[in-house]
Design an enzyme around this catalytic site. Structure first.
Site, PDB file in Angstrom:
ATOM      1  N   SER A  84     -50.938  20.091  -4.921  1.00 42.51           N
ATOM      2  CA  SER A  84     -51.003  18.636  -4.820  1.00 42.51           C
ATOM      3  C   SER A  84     -50.062  18.177  -3.730  1.00 42.51           C
ATOM      4  O   SER A  84     -48.964  18.714  -3.562  1.00 42.51           O
ATOM      5  CB  SER A  84     -50.597  17.992  -6.153  1.00 42.51           C
ATOM      6  N   LYS A  85     -50.466  17.151  -2.975  1.00 45.59           N
ATOM      7  CA  LYS A  85     -49.612  16.626  -1.916  1.00 45.59           C
ATOM      8  C   LYS A  85     -48.336  16.013  -2.487  1.00 45.59           C
ATOM      9  O   LYS A  85     -47.374  15.786  -1.765  1.00 45.59           O
ATOM     10  CB  LYS A  85     -50.380  15.595  -1.081  1.00 45.59           C
ATOM     11  N   ARG A  86     -48.335  15.768  -3.776  1.00 49.84           N
ATOM     12  CA  ARG A  86     -47.134  15.224  -4.431  1.00 49.84           C
ATOM     13  C   ARG A  86     -46.190  16.331  -4.893  1.00 49.84           C
ATOM     14  O   ARG A  86     -45.104  16.053  -5.379  1.00 49.84           O
ATOM     15  CB  ARG A  86     -47.540  14.358  -5.632  1.00 49.84           C
ATOM     16  N   ASP A  87     -46.623  17.585  -4.765  1.00 49.80           N
ATOM     17  CA  ASP A  87     -45.787  18.719  -5.176  1.00 49.80           C
ATOM     18  C   ASP A  87     -44.741  18.973  -4.096  1.00 49.80           C
ATOM     19  O   ASP A  87     -45.021  19.569  -3.065  1.00 49.80           O
ATOM     20  CB  ASP A  87     -46.668  19.964  -5.377  1.00 49.80           C
ATOM     21  N   GLN A 133     -45.909  21.200   2.800  1.00 51.34           N
ATOM     22  CA  GLN A 133     -47.366  21.262   2.904  1.00 51.34           C
ATOM     23  C   GLN A 133     -47.958  20.787   4.225  1.00 51.34           C
ATOM     24  O   GLN A 133     -49.151  20.930   4.448  1.00 51.34           O
ATOM     25  CB  GLN A 133     -47.990  20.456   1.762  1.00 51.34           C
TER      26      GLN A 133
END
Length: 487
Positions: free
Chosen positions: A254-257, A262
């Site tokens: 996830s881009k929120r990880d 990333q």
């Protein structure tokens, strides 16, 4: 459909180049180059509200940074342009009118509120939400009435009823979908902009795309695209859906990880080498034959085969990336690594923004000292901390070394020789330490360990002679005197 392999990477300028998108671009690039085909970059910018300033430039910049080149795109043109979707609206309109004329598409005047109410009612009945088709067969009078209310129509595709679509996926094998739970979907929004699933079909066909390699999150889009291909009487390209990239806990990336870096731009800023990142990305969901894991881009082109794309999720192994980048850094030209690392020392205020010739020579030697240890050029800040401390701090586990009885003798002998020495080089320091050994009779750990701990505060480190040289004569004398005084 052309026999020539033509593939595309089609980013939206809604953000910077993500590791997952970079993988899609890389696999398409490798396949095209392996087959002597064409690699096209098309900008899918129809989601105007989400587009960001500089999004296109960032995508292209970091694809180039990774070493990729392309045959057609917005920057170099090509015979199948324009390569930006918002410049192709007239092209889409022609095919939309054709579908409307043949009754394969229709105007829908439903408001968002009406559609949301319909979805809620369906879910309340335990049904899969889908458009009911209430405006499928409006009369001309009904259309005029809606328009008189000020409603603007979207255009929906008329989905064939209870029809199965099957395609042979390069990665997944045979996949089938039935239209039973698929409602008529929008192909042109109220603002006249085509939706993704519609525009991509027209673009891929007109640009003669032969293969579509993309992430498996697009599998659900494929049936809708196949319906459009069929309605327009076109042959579809060969699809291949790559497995998801997951973190080390096997959860979808996830881009929120924030535990995983990333975006390609971030790796550039941290001082990763692009060839190492390409090597790592290539092994995310694809495996070559044999046990080798280090490949140049040219080698990857030569051996790439989409049949070896994995059917299992690709695990983003941060340790493997660090290992690969370290392997590339070790083999790199020291001048190149210095150029990447020195700005990090400047950013950390360890070095001035403008370096004198003497400072630059010193900085390059410092970077070279730690080159084999770096997993990224930014590591130099932490690795070289001992050279920038204003106060000497001895690690807790190193303190017993300085309590050994021979320490004052060893340090005093070295201090005397350094103070008396005219020449101050790493080679001369090695000579002086050898003299201390002969003079005091201490050798091995009894000799080298007290010197290292007294000067760096650490029991382990890089080449001792080079370290003492880079610390500088004045600082070495100061630290030796301080340790002798405190002993």
């Amino acid at each position: 459909m052309t026999n020539k392999v033509r593939v595309r990477y089609a980013p939206s300028p809604t953000g910077h180049l993500h590791i997952g998108n970079a993988r899609t671009a890389l696999f398409n690039y490798l396949y095209a180059r392996n087959q002597g085909g064409d690699f096209i970059i098309r900008i899918e910018d129809t989601d105007v509200k989400r587009n960001i300033a500089g999004g296109e430039e960032s995508q292209l910049k970091y694809l180039k940074w990774l070493g990729l080149d392309w045959d057609e795109s917005i920057d170099i043109g090509g015979e199948y342009g324009p390569y930006r979707q918002t410049e192709r609206l007239d092209i889409y309109n022609k095919y939309t009118q054709d579908l409307l004329d043949r009754g394969l598409a229709y105007h829908c005047y439903c408001t968002e509120e009406e559609l949301e109410k319909e979805r809620e009612e369906q879910m309340g009945r335990g049904e899969t939400p889908r458009y009911s088709g209430k405006h499928r067969d409006l009369t001309e009078d009904q259309r005029k009435a809606f328009e008189a209310e000020g409603r603007t129509a979207s255009i929906r595709f008329r989905v064939p009823e209870d029809k199965t679509y099957t395609f042979d996926d390069i990665v997944k094998g045979m996949i089938s979908f039935n239209t039973q739970d698929t409602g008529d979907f929008v192909i042109v929004k109220r603002d006249g902009i085509p939706t993704y699933n519609y525009a991509v079909v027209i673009d891929d066909y007109l640009m003669k795309i032969s293969h579509v390699l993309r992430g498996e999150d697009h599998i659900s889009n494929t049936p809708r695209q196949l319906m459009i291909y069929e309605a327009l009487g076109w042959e579809a390209p060969r699809f291949g859906h790559m497995t998801l990239i997951v973190n080390e806990n096997h959860k979808k990336l996830s881009k929120r990880d924030e535990s995983i870096i990333q975006f390609i731009e971030q790796y550039d800023q941290l001082g990763y080498l692009p060839e190492a990142l390409v090597n790592f990305i290539a092994l995310l969901g694809w495996s070559p034959e044999g046990e080798e894991e280090i490949y140049s881009l040219e080698e990857l082109i030569k051996i790439f085969n989409p049949d070896r794309l994995s059917k299992s999720p690709a695990v983003f192994d941060q340790n493997k990336l660090a290992h690969l980048n370290n392997a590339y850094i070790k083999q790199a030209d020291p001048e190149r690594i210095a150029k990447l690392a020195i700005p990090h020392l400047q950013k950390a205020s360890r070095l001035p923004a403008e370096l004198s010739e003497e400072q630059e020579i010193w900085a390059k030697k410092l970077v070279a000292l730690y080159q084999e240890q770096m997993t990224a050029a930014s590591d130099i800040v932490g690795l070289s901390d001992v050279f920038f401390r204003t106060h000497m701090e001895v690690d807790h586990d190193a303190q017993p070394v300085l309590a050994e009885e021979q320490v004052p003798t060893v340090l005093k002998a070295l201090l005397d020789k350094i103070e008396a020495s005219v020449e101050y080089t790493a080679a001369q320091i090695a000579v002086l330490i050898k003299e201390v050994q002969k003079e005091t009779g201490f050798k091995g750990k009894q000799l080298f360990m007290p010197i290292r701990v007294a000067l760096t505060g650490q029991m382990h480190g890089r080449d001792l002679n080079e370290t003492i040289y880079l610390l500088g004569k004045d600082r070495v004398i100061e630290r030796l005197r301080s340790q002798i005084k405190g002993a």
